[in-house]
Every structure is written in C-alpha cells, then in structure tokens.
Write a protein that holds these residues in place. Structure first.
Motif, PDB file in Angstrom:
ATOM      1  N   ALA A  81       0.807  -1.216   0.000  1.00 27.59           N
ATOM      2  CA  ALA A  81       0.000   0.000   0.000  1.00 27.59           C
ATOM      3  C   ALA A  81       0.845   1.274   0.000  1.00 27.59           C
ATOM      4  N   GLN A  82       2.158   1.132   0.202  1.00 28.39           N
ATOM      5  CA  GLN A  82       3.034   2.306   0.278  1.00 28.39           C
ATOM      6  C   GLN A  82       3.468   2.758  -1.117  1.00 28.39           C
ATOM      7  N   PRO A  83       3.774   4.047  -1.268  1.00 28.18           N
ATOM      8  CA  PRO A  83       4.337   4.520  -2.539  1.00 28.18           C
ATOM      9  C   PRO A  83       5.653   3.775  -2.820  1.00 28.18           C
ATOM     10  N   PRO A  84       5.994   3.587  -4.089  1.00 25.70           N
ATOM     11  CA  PRO A  84       7.185   2.791  -4.436  1.00 25.70           C
ATOM     12  C   PRO A  84       8.471   3.213  -3.718  1.00 25.70           C
ATOM     13  N   HIS A  85       8.741   4.512  -3.623  1.00 23.94           N
ATOM     14  CA  HIS A  85       9.995   4.950  -2.992  1.00 23.94           C
ATOM     15  C   HIS A  85      10.003   4.635  -1.491  1.00 23.94           C
ATOM     16  N   VAL A  86       8.846   4.687  -0.850  1.00 21.30           N
ATOM     17  CA  VAL A  86       8.740   4.347   0.574  1.00 21.30           C
ATOM     18  C   VAL A  86       8.818   2.830   0.738  1.00 21.30           C
ATOM     19  N   ARG A  87       8.126   2.110  -0.120  1.00 19.47           N
ATOM     20  CA  ARG A  87       8.106   0.646  -0.062  1.00 19.47           C
ATOM     21  C   ARG A  87       9.510   0.064  -0.148  1.00 19.47           C
ATOM     22  N   ASP A  88      10.320   0.585  -1.067  1.00 16.44           N
ATOM     23  CA  ASP A  88      11.683   0.079  -1.238  1.00 16.44           C
ATOM     24  C   ASP A  88      12.486   0.216   0.058  1.00 16.44           C
ATOM     25  N   VAL A  89      12.376   1.363   0.682  1.00 17.08           N
ATOM     26  CA  VAL A  89      13.100   1.599   1.932  1.00 17.08           C
ATOM     27  C   VAL A  89      12.562   0.689   3.039  1.00 17.08           C
ATOM     28  N   LEU A  90      11.245   0.590   3.140  1.00 17.76           N
ATOM     29  CA  LEU A  90      10.652  -0.236   4.198  1.00 17.76           C
ATOM     30  C   LEU A  90      10.971  -1.719   4.022  1.00 17.76           C
ATOM     31  N   GLN A  91      11.100  -2.169   2.785  1.00 20.82           N
ATOM     32  CA  GLN A  91      11.490  -3.567   2.571  1.00 20.82           C
ATOM     33  C   GLN A  91      12.899  -3.809   3.107  1.00 20.82           C
ATOM     34  N   ARG A  92      13.770  -2.837   2.939  1.00 23.14           N
ATOM     35  CA  ARG A  92      15.141  -2.947   3.477  1.00 23.14           C
ATOM     36  C   ARG A  92      15.094  -2.920   5.013  1.00 23.14           C
ATOM     37  N   VAL A  93      14.309  -2.009   5.569  1.00 24.57           N
ATOM     38  CA  VAL A  93      14.170  -1.914   7.025  1.00 24.57           C
ATOM     39  C   VAL A  93      13.654  -3.246   7.584  1.00 24.57           C
ATOM     40  N   ARG A  94      12.638  -3.774   6.953  1.00 26.01           N
ATOM     41  CA  ARG A  94      12.057  -5.054   7.382  1.00 26.01           C
ATOM     42  C   ARG A  94      13.115  -6.160   7.387  1.00 26.01           C
ATOM     43  N   ALA A  95      13.894  -6.242   6.325  1.00 24.31           N
ATOM     44  CA  ALA A  95      14.921  -7.277   6.217  1.00 24.31           C
ATOM     45  C   ALA A  95      15.974  -7.133   7.320  1.00 24.31           C
ATOM     46  N   PHE A 122      11.032   7.361   7.521  1.00 24.76           N
ATOM     47  CA  PHE A 122      10.444   6.179   8.142  1.00 24.76           C
ATOM     48  C   PHE A 122      10.757   6.280   9.627  1.00 24.76           C
ATOM     49  N   SER A 123       9.946   5.625  10.426  1.00 23.61           N
ATOM     50  CA  SER A 123      10.096   5.726  11.875  1.00 23.61           C
ATOM     51  C   SER A 123      10.177   4.359  12.519  1.00 23.61           C
ATOM     52  N   LEU A 124      10.856   4.322  13.654  1.00 25.37           N
ATOM     53  CA  LEU A 124      10.881   3.158  14.529  1.00 25.37           C
ATOM     54  C   LEU A 124      10.264   3.562  15.853  1.00 25.37           C
ATOM     55  N   TYR A 125       9.494   2.665  16.437  1.00 22.81           N
ATOM     56  CA  TYR A 125       8.836   2.904  17.717  1.00 22.81           C
ATOM     57  C   TYR A 125       8.897   1.623  18.548  1.00 22.81           C
ATOM     58  N   PRO A 126       8.755   1.620  19.799  1.00 27.25           N
ATOM     59  CA  PRO A 126       9.067   2.724  20.690  1.00 27.25           C
ATOM     60  C   PRO A 126      10.576   2.766  20.924  1.00 27.25           C
TER      61      PRO A 126
END
Length: 156
Positions: free
Chosen positions: A15-29, A66-70
């Motif tokens: 559901a994220q825009p492509p540029h955000v999705r790419d970064v979040l996939q890296r964060v997830r990994a 992108f953010s990390l919590y808490p």
C-alpha cells in the motif's frame, strides 16, 4: 486519511508509494535479521516484530521519513552518539527516506529493544508468579486464619 485495515506486513508494504516501499522492505529485512526469533504482525495498522508475544519494535513509512517505535529507555542512552543526527520525539526515531538505510544502527536498536522488552517481561512474570518461599506462604496462611477469626468473632 484513508481507512486501512492491514492484515499482513506484505499488505502494508504494497500500500506504500514505491519509494517508501523500497526503503521499508530494506528496514524489514534488517530488523528480521537482527531478531530472527521474532514474529511479524500488524498492530496499530503498522508492522511490528514481537518476541514471546510482546511488541519489540514497530516501523512505519511516511512521506519524507520512516520511523521506529518505541524508543524505550535504553536505546537513547546506549546509542546516544549514533542517534544524535536523527530526530527523536515521543518514543519515535525518524530516519530520512532520501538517505541510505543505516542497517547496522537499526539492527542494534532492535537488539537493545529486544533485550529491554524481554527483561521487562521477566520482571512482570516474576511479580505475577506465586511465591515459593515457605515463609511468605506461612505468613499468608496465618493472615487468612487471623482474618477468619476476626470475621467469626464479629458474627457472634
């Protein structure tokens, strides 16, 4: 704001825009590699990694960061120098989308959060566990007997 009802991290990422999705996939990994025993899920409509049922770390994508919590208590203390360049507020760390994902830092944040979370769980479980100390059991038993005697004396 669009109404969402994500049921998986994959659905959230799609559901994220492509540029955000790419970064979040890296964060997830990076986070999954740092916490190999963690279970992924969605909570508060953002991705979360849990250990022993407790939320360790959430991540989310925004327009410019992108953010990390808490953040927790230990992360800002133990990683103060490394985090100095990133905005932190209200338990959140923000990382600019246009910069490379700081993989080593994210992994360390996840590890510190996992330690802090699991220590907190152990303390809570210890407080909830029945005491195995015979003296405290005897005191409780004695207190119950004393209370029962007072109660029956009032009825007479």
């Amino acid at each position: 704001m669009a109404k969402t009802d994500y049921v998986s991290v994959d659905q959230y990422l799609k559901a994220q825009p492509p540029h955000v999705r790419d970064v979040l996939q890296r964060v997830r990994a990076v986070l999954k590699e740092a916490l190999p025993d963690a279970q992924e899920g969605i909570s508060y409509q953002i991705p979360v990694l849990r250990q022993q049922g407790a939320a360790v770390i959430y991540f989310a994508g925004w327009k410019h960061h992108f953010s990390l919590y808490p953040v927790g208590e230990r992360v800002p203390i133990e990683l103060q120098r490394e985090l100095a360049r990133y905005p932190m507020a209200k338990g959140t760390i923000r990382f600019p989308l246009e910069e490379p994902v700081p993989s080593a830092l994210l992994a360390r944040i996840a590890q510190v959060r996992a330690e802090e979370t699991l220590e907190g769980l152990a303390v809570r479980r210890q407080k909830l566990a029945p005491s195995k100390d015979p003296k405290s059991t005897a005191k409780k038993s004695s207190a119950k007997k004393s209370s029962a005697k007072k109660s029956s004396a009032k009825k007479s």
